[in-house]
Design a protein around this motif. Structure first.
Motif, PDB file in Angstrom:
ATOM      1  N   LEU A   8      56.358  54.386  18.541  1.00  0.00           N
ATOM      2  CA  LEU A   8      55.075  54.894  19.098  1.00  0.00           C
ATOM      3  C   LEU A   8      54.827  54.459  20.363  1.00  0.00           C
ATOM      4  N   LYS A   9      54.606  55.082  21.592  1.00  0.00           N
ATOM      5  CA  LYS A   9      54.082  54.438  22.804  1.00  0.00           C
ATOM      6  C   LYS A   9      52.830  55.156  22.977  1.00  0.00           C
ATOM      7  N   VAL A  10      51.963  54.148  23.214  1.00  0.00           N
ATOM      8  CA  VAL A  10      50.606  54.139  23.313  1.00  0.00           C
ATOM      9  C   VAL A  10      49.998  53.890  24.893  1.00  0.00           C
ATOM     10  N   MET A  11      50.020  55.173  25.467  1.00  0.00           N
ATOM     11  CA  MET A  11      49.527  54.682  27.249  1.00  0.00           C
ATOM     12  C   MET A  11      47.863  54.598  27.056  1.00  0.00           C
ATOM     13  N   VAL A  12      47.340  53.450  27.268  1.00  0.00           N
ATOM     14  CA  VAL A  12      45.974  53.239  27.112  1.00  0.00           C
ATOM     15  C   VAL A  12      45.599  53.713  29.125  1.00  0.00           C
ATOM     16  N   VAL A  13      44.865  54.864  29.215  1.00  0.00           N
ATOM     17  CA  VAL A  13      44.595  55.369  30.248  1.00  0.00           C
ATOM     18  C   VAL A  13      43.411  54.945  30.985  1.00  0.00           C
ATOM     19  N   GLN A  14      42.434  55.049  30.184  1.00  0.00           N
ATOM     20  CA  GLN A  14      41.160  54.563  30.858  1.00  0.00           C
ATOM     21  C   GLN A  14      40.075  54.375  29.931  1.00  0.00           C
ATOM     22  N   GLY A  15      38.810  53.858  30.348  1.00  0.00           N
ATOM     23  CA  GLY A  15      37.640  53.738  29.858  1.00  0.00           C
ATOM     24  C   GLY A  15      36.327  54.490  30.656  1.00  0.00           C
ATOM     25  N   LYS A  16      35.596  54.839  29.988  1.00  0.00           N
ATOM     26  CA  LYS A  16      34.150  55.409  30.499  1.00  0.00           C
ATOM     27  C   LYS A  16      33.204  54.768  29.828  1.00  0.00           C
ATOM     28  N   ARG A  17      32.248  54.781  30.684  1.00  0.00           N
ATOM     29  CA  ARG A  17      30.794  54.107  30.309  1.00  0.00           C
ATOM     30  C   ARG A  17      30.876  52.955  29.311  1.00  0.00           C
ATOM     31  N   LEU A  18      31.781  52.208  29.543  1.00  0.00           N
ATOM     32  CA  LEU A  18      31.546  50.870  28.668  1.00  0.00           C
ATOM     33  C   LEU A  18      30.398  50.149  29.028  1.00  0.00           C
ATOM     34  N   VAL A  19      30.036  49.086  28.192  1.00  0.00           N
ATOM     35  CA  VAL A  19      28.994  48.287  27.984  1.00  0.00           C
ATOM     36  C   VAL A  19      28.942  47.104  29.138  1.00  0.00           C
ATOM     37  N   ILE A  20      27.766  46.718  29.574  1.00  0.00           N
ATOM     38  CA  ILE A  20      27.867  45.514  30.406  1.00  0.00           C
ATOM     39  C   ILE A  20      27.767  44.159  29.324  1.00  0.00           C
ATOM     40  N   ARG A  21      28.626  43.528  29.650  1.00  0.00           N
ATOM     41  CA  ARG A  21      28.657  42.136  28.949  1.00  0.00           C
ATOM     42  C   ARG A  21      28.356  40.858  29.683  1.00  0.00           C
ATOM     43  N   ASP A  22      28.338  40.941  31.239  1.00  0.00           N
ATOM     44  CA  ASP A  22      28.147  40.075  31.882  1.00  0.00           C
ATOM     45  C   ASP A  22      26.816  40.239  32.604  1.00  0.00           C
ATOM     46  N   PHE A  23      26.616  39.567  33.863  1.00  0.00           N
ATOM     47  CA  PHE A  23      25.220  39.905  34.485  1.00  0.00           C
ATOM     48  C   PHE A  23      25.226  41.401  35.057  1.00  0.00           C
ATOM     49  N   LYS A  24      26.090  41.983  35.561  1.00  0.00           N
ATOM     50  CA  LYS A  24      25.890  43.325  36.007  1.00  0.00           C
ATOM     51  C   LYS A  24      26.940  44.179  35.784  1.00  0.00           C
ATOM     52  N   SER A  25      28.106  43.727  35.057  1.00  0.00           N
ATOM     53  CA  SER A  25      29.151  44.440  34.739  1.00  0.00           C
ATOM     54  C   SER A  25      29.960  43.940  33.633  1.00  0.00           C
ATOM     55  N   SER A  26      31.217  44.240  33.668  1.00  0.00           N
ATOM     56  CA  SER A  26      32.082  43.588  32.462  1.00  0.00           C
ATOM     57  C   SER A  26      33.717  43.583  33.028  1.00  0.00           C
ATOM     58  N   ASP A  27      34.340  42.886  32.216  1.00  0.00           N
ATOM     59  CA  ASP A  27      35.814  42.570  32.745  1.00  0.00           C
ATOM     60  C   ASP A  27      36.481  42.915  31.414  1.00  0.00           C
ATOM     61  N   PRO A  28      36.713  44.577  31.268  1.00  0.00           N
ATOM     62  CA  PRO A  28      37.618  44.798  30.047  1.00  0.00           C
ATOM     63  C   PRO A  28      38.958  44.688  30.033  1.00  0.00           C
ATOM     64  N   TYR A  29      39.320  44.407  28.642  1.00  0.00           N
ATOM     65  CA  TYR A  29      40.828  44.808  28.238  1.00  0.00           C
ATOM     66  C   TYR A  29      40.899  45.239  26.839  1.00  0.00           C
ATOM     67  N   VAL A  30      41.950  45.783  26.485  1.00  0.00           N
ATOM     68  CA  VAL A  30      41.903  46.551  25.107  1.00  0.00           C
ATOM     69  C   VAL A  30      43.150  45.998  24.455  1.00  0.00           C
ATOM     70  N   ILE A  31      42.802  45.497  23.195  1.00  0.00           N
ATOM     71  CA  ILE A  31      43.868  45.080  22.182  1.00  0.00           C
ATOM     72  C   ILE A  31      44.045  46.126  21.311  1.00  0.00           C
ATOM     73  N   VAL A  32      45.108  46.694  20.972  1.00  0.00           N
ATOM     74  CA  VAL A  32      45.678  47.919  20.062  1.00  0.00           C
ATOM     75  C   VAL A  32      46.582  46.919  18.953  1.00  0.00           C
ATOM     76  N   LYS A  33      46.101  47.599  17.911  1.00  0.00           N
ATOM     77  CA  LYS A  33      47.022  46.862  16.581  1.00  0.00           C
ATOM     78  C   LYS A  33      47.559  47.938  15.836  1.00  0.00           C
ATOM     79  N   LEU A  34      48.853  47.977  15.190  1.00  0.00           N
ATOM     80  CA  LEU A  34      49.326  48.782  14.281  1.00  0.00           C
ATOM     81  C   LEU A  34      49.908  47.937  13.323  1.00  0.00           C
ATOM     82  N   GLY A  35      49.474  47.875  12.074  1.00  0.00           N
ATOM     83  CA  GLY A  35      49.829  46.845  10.968  1.00  0.00           C
ATOM     84  C   GLY A  35      49.812  45.589  11.550  1.00  0.00           C
ATOM     85  N   ASN A  36      50.949  44.933  11.436  1.00  0.00           N
ATOM     86  CA  ASN A  36      50.878  43.290  12.090  1.00  0.00           C
ATOM     87  C   ASN A  36      51.283  43.327  13.371  1.00  0.00           C
ATOM     88  N   GLN A  37      51.557  44.317  14.028  1.00  0.00           N
ATOM     89  CA  GLN A  37      51.757  44.505  15.538  1.00  0.00           C
ATOM     90  C   GLN A  37      50.511  44.603  16.573  1.00  0.00           C
TER      91      GLN A  37
END
Length: 167
Positions: A8-37
């Motif tokens: 399975l090839k999973v292309m994480v393309v983009q995010g939209k309207r993510l929530v603010i978690r720092d002062f004015k923005s965020s520094d997002p990254y994505v963790i993808v899990k399938l079973g124990n991978q």
């Protein structure tokens, strides 16, 4: 571990309207899990509409599981903040790959199946699973749960090891 089905090839393309978690923005990254991978994207700094375009690879086995993803805000001096999570059943893409094999579709572009958004999934809208020149591909927008807003776009490709040409 069950019987191997393919990759399975999973292309994480983009995010939209993510929530603010720092002062004015965020520094997002994505963790993808399938079973124990588990696989992770790079961090995009100071961005609520990040574009990753990163491909992550997983081995797919029976029984077919669920693809889980979590979005986090990278913090330097404390634990990373949660920015939402989502999941996607992989059964539809595996079923579509089996259908493609039965139908013998190998060239051009053919829609094999549509998956509708409902209470059991995180889809923002209807998602099509297509065969594009022999590859089974699904494009989805997933709504993030546990937060006020946010969506993630994925492009998923199922690769059947029996279908790949040998060198």
């Amino acid at each position: 571990m069950g019987e191997p089905l393919g990759q399975l090839k999973v292309m994480v393309v983009q995010g939209k309207r993510l929530v603010i978690r720092d002062f004015k923005s965020s520094d997002p990254y994505v963790i993808v899990k399938l079973g124990n991978q588990t696989a992770k994207t790079k961090v995009i700094y100071s961005c609520l509409n990040p574009v990753w375009n990163e491909e992550l690879s997983f081995s797919l086995t029976e029984p077919v599981g669920v693809l889980n993803l979590e979005v986090f805000d990278k913090d330097r001096f404390k634990a990373d903040d949660k920015m939402g999570n989502a999941h996607l059943s992989l059964q539809p893409i595996v079923s579509a790959a089996r259908l493609r094999k039965i139908l013998g579709v190998s060239s051009g572009e053919t829609t094999l199946r549509k998956v509708v958004a409902d209470g059991d999934n995180c889809l923002v809208g209807e998602s099509s699973i297509c065969c594009i020149n022999g590859e089974v591909v699904q494009s989805v927008w997933l709504r993030l749960g546990g937060v006020e807003s946010g969506e993630i776009e994925l492009k998923i490709k199922f690769i059947d090891p029996l279908e790949t040409p040998s060198q």
